[in-house]
Design an enzyme around this catalytic site. Structure first.
Site, PDB file in Angstrom:
ATOM      1  N   ARG A  50       0.847  -1.203   0.000  1.00 37.28           N
ATOM      2  CA  ARG A  50       0.000   0.000   0.000  1.00 37.28           C
ATOM      3  C   ARG A  50       0.879   1.248   0.000  1.00 37.28           C
ATOM      4  O   ARG A  50       0.539   2.275  -0.585  1.00 37.28           O
ATOM      5  CB  ARG A  50      -0.971   0.009   1.203  1.00 37.28           C
ATOM      6  CG  ARG A  50      -1.729   1.321   1.343  1.00 37.28           C
ATOM      7  CD  ARG A  50      -3.054   1.228   2.101  1.00 37.28           C
ATOM      8  NE  ARG A  50      -3.015   0.383   3.271  1.00 37.28           N
ATOM      9  CZ  ARG A  50      -2.389   0.658   4.421  1.00 37.28           C
ATOM     10  NH1 ARG A  50      -1.737   1.806   4.562  1.00 37.28           N
ATOM     11  NH2 ARG A  50      -2.415  -0.187   5.424  1.00 37.28           N
ATOM     12  N   TYR A 102     -16.168  16.108 -16.591  1.00 39.07           N
ATOM     13  CA  TYR A 102     -16.504  14.684 -16.566  1.00 39.07           C
ATOM     14  C   TYR A 102     -17.572  14.448 -15.483  1.00 39.07           C
ATOM     15  O   TYR A 102     -17.438  14.948 -14.360  1.00 39.07           O
ATOM     16  CB  TYR A 102     -15.235  13.879 -16.247  1.00 39.07           C
ATOM     17  CG  TYR A 102     -15.484  12.422 -16.034  1.00 39.07           C
ATOM     18  CD1 TYR A 102     -15.861  11.606 -17.100  1.00 39.07           C
ATOM     19  CD2 TYR A 102     -15.368  11.847 -14.773  1.00 39.07           C
ATOM     20  CE1 TYR A 102     -16.107  10.258 -16.912  1.00 39.07           C
ATOM     21  CE2 TYR A 102     -15.608  10.497 -14.575  1.00 39.07           C
ATOM     22  CZ  TYR A 102     -15.982   9.711 -15.648  1.00 39.07           C
ATOM     23  OH  TYR A 102     -16.222   8.381 -15.451  1.00 39.07           O
ATOM     24  N   ASP A 174      -7.057  18.169 -15.479  1.00 38.18           N
ATOM     25  CA  ASP A 174      -7.360  16.787 -15.852  1.00 38.18           C
ATOM     26  C   ASP A 174      -6.953  16.641 -17.322  1.00 38.18           C
ATOM     27  O   ASP A 174      -7.593  17.182 -18.215  1.00 38.18           O
ATOM     28  CB  ASP A 174      -8.861  16.510 -15.661  1.00 38.18           C
ATOM     29  CG  ASP A 174      -9.237  15.054 -15.960  1.00 38.18           C
ATOM     30  OD1 ASP A 174      -8.543  14.408 -16.773  1.00 38.18           O
ATOM     31  OD2 ASP A 174     -10.244  14.572 -15.400  1.00 38.18           O
ATOM     32  N   LYS A 199      -7.978   5.322 -19.572  1.00 40.16           N
ATOM     33  CA  LYS A 199      -8.246   5.769 -20.938  1.00 40.16           C
ATOM     34  C   LYS A 199      -6.994   5.608 -21.812  1.00 40.16           C
ATOM     35  O   LYS A 199      -6.533   4.505 -21.995  1.00 40.16           O
ATOM     36  CB  LYS A 199      -8.771   7.207 -20.892  1.00 40.16           C
ATOM     37  CG  LYS A 199      -9.832   7.449 -19.793  1.00 40.16           C
ATOM     38  CD  LYS A 199     -11.111   6.679 -20.000  1.00 40.16           C
ATOM     39  CE  LYS A 199     -12.045   6.695 -18.803  1.00 40.16           C
ATOM     40  NZ  LYS A 199     -12.425   7.994 -18.302  1.00 40.16           N
TER      41      LYS A 199
HETATM   42  C1  LIG Z   1     -12.914   8.544 -17.112  1.00 39.25           C
HETATM   43  C2  LIG Z   1     -12.531   9.877 -16.637  1.00 39.25           C
HETATM   44  C3  LIG Z   1     -12.297  10.113 -15.284  1.00 39.25           C
HETATM   45  C4  LIG Z   1     -12.501   9.042 -14.228  1.00 39.25           C
HETATM   46  O1  LIG Z   1     -11.608   7.985 -14.389  1.00 39.25           O
HETATM   47  P1  LIG Z   1     -11.927   6.464 -13.938  1.00 39.25           P
HETATM   48  O2  LIG Z   1     -10.664   5.759 -14.244  1.00 39.25           O
HETATM   49  O3  LIG Z   1     -13.100   6.002 -14.752  1.00 39.25           O
HETATM   50  O4  LIG Z   1     -12.245   6.500 -12.496  1.00 39.25           O
HETATM   51  C5  LIG Z   1     -11.886  11.384 -14.905  1.00 39.25           C
HETATM   52  N1  LIG Z   1     -11.734  12.360 -15.812  1.00 39.25           N
HETATM   53  C6  LIG Z   1     -11.952  12.172 -17.129  1.00 39.25           C
HETATM   54  C7  LIG Z   1     -11.761  13.288 -18.079  1.00 39.25           C
HETATM   55  C8  LIG Z   1     -12.361  10.928 -17.586  1.00 39.25           C
HETATM   56  O5  LIG Z   1     -12.599  10.732 -18.878  1.00 39.25           O
END
Ligand SMILES: *Cc1c(COP(=O)(O)O)cnc(C)c1O
Length: 366
Positions: A50, A102, A174, A199
């Site tokens: 962890r 998001y 982000d 992603k």
């Molecule tokens: C998918 C996404 C998230 C969240 O990510 P997860 O891995 O699904 O928890 C946050 N910001 C953006 C822009 C995203 O596309």
């Protein structure tokens, strides 16, 4: 060693792998919860997974190097990452956030952060005067997504940084949509960069992951402490998958971006498509159809393209933001932002572009 981004995707953490005794080219998966101590008061540098695990640490180093940050911290998902970042704030703090965000981030901010006494002020961050007028003496951070999701509005990160250059306000970006291959928020003034590693970074729709990269070692250390305290860590196997995915990030981004440019142009020429939102960069496109029926026809009849949430993988995916990613945004706000029943969002993959266009064309005309 100085290297170009496509080289860094493959070799950025090479020194970490070289230090491994066997010379393994791929990072070994250290599937262990704990590490034995060589002797009293001694540590190999690893004590408990962890806190840190060599496979995960390797992946963190790659992401931090690609984002030109002082350090990176991996989490189980993108949302676990953003939730951890929110632990930097306390009751009474105010955060300014992009309004077209998001959906999961909106849910976190409106339910959990709000309950914890943090006020979120949503603004159209592509409009600098909107950002400026939202700044108050208690503003502690600005959270930006660019391009936005799903309307693809672009924010000038460097200009936002200028607004707060003499203030103690964290600039958080982000960067999930553009990835460090196409955009480096830290170079434009960001203090923290967050990613859904689910992603483009992993890129194959086969794992969940999240990362935060900090410009300063102090912030990286604080977030490492949040991670080991709250515990939503990335598993060694998932870290291996993300590391492997990143090796092809450059060619995947090039191919999906070139496909997206062609598809955006083609969509603009279709009579049943009334608007196309594509920021000329990346591989995310949203578009509106003439009627709800056309939108539903596309979702029902695509064969190659998958009607599924998420984005950033090799497969082309299509989503219906109104009932999927943005279902939790109050209806009036959703409609005001253009997220109506005719809006579709496409995450363009790396298939032959002719095949994607053929699949879409067939469904639009049916
Ligand atoms: C998918 C996404 C998230 C969240 O990510 P997860 O891995 O699904 O928890 C946050 N910001 C953006 C822009 C995203 O596309």
């Amino acid at each position: 060693m100085q290297m170009k981004p496509e080289t860094a995707c493959i070799h950025a953490a090479a020194t970490a792998s070289k230090s491994h005794a066997t010379g393994a080219v791929a990072v070994p998966i250290f599937q262990t919860a704990t590490f034995a101590h060589p002797g009293f008061g001694q540590s190999t540098g690893y004590d408990y997974s962890r806190t840190q695990n060599p496979t995960v640490e390797h992946c963190e180093k790659v992401v931090a190097a690609l984002e030109s940050g002082a350090g990176g911290v991996a989490f189980a998902t993108g949302m676990a990452t953003i939730a951890a970042v929110m632990e930097l704030f306390r009751p009474g703090d105010e955060i300014i956030a992009t309004d077209d965000l998001y959906g999961g981030s909106i849910r976190l901010f409106n339910n959990i952060s709000a309950k914890n006494g943090i006020t979120i002020n949503y603004v159209d961050s592509s409009d600098l005067s909107d950002v400026e007028s939202a700044i108050t003496p208690t503003t502690k951070a600005i959270f930006i997504e660019t391009p936005t999701n799903p309307m693809m509005k672009v924010t000038d990160i460097a200009a936002v940084k200028q607004l707060i250059s003499d203030r103690d306000i964290l600039l958080i970006v982000d960067n999930t949509f553009l990835t460090p291959y196409l955009f480096n928020p830290i170079a434009h003034g960001a203090d923290l960069v967050v990613h859904s590693g689910t992603k483009y970074l992993s890129g194959h729709n086969d794992t969940l992951a999240g990362f935060v990269v900090a410009k300063s070692p102090e912030l990286a250390e604080k977030l490492h402490t949040v991670k080991k305290t709250t515990g939503a860590v990335l598993s060694p196997f998932d870290a291996f998958l993300v590391t492997r995915g990143i090796k092809t990030l450059a060619i995947r981004m090039e191919k999906s971006q070139s496909n997206a440019r062609k598809i955006a142009e083609w969509l603009k020429s279709q009579s049943k498509i009334t608007a196309v939102h594509y920021p000329e960069q990346g591989a995310m496109i949203s578009f509106t159809t003439d009627t709800v029926e056309t939108a539903q026809n596309i979702l029902n009849k695509v064969e190659l393209i998958l009607y599924a949430e998420s984005l950033g993988g090799v497969e082309t995916l299509i989503t219906y933001p109104a009932t999927q990613t943005h279902a939790e945004v109050p209806e009036a706000e959703r409609l005001a932002r253009g997220i109506n029943e005719c809006l579709l969002r496409l995450s363009v993959g790396i298939e032959a572009v002719e095949d994607i266009i053929q699949d879409l064309g067939r469904t639009i005309d049916s």
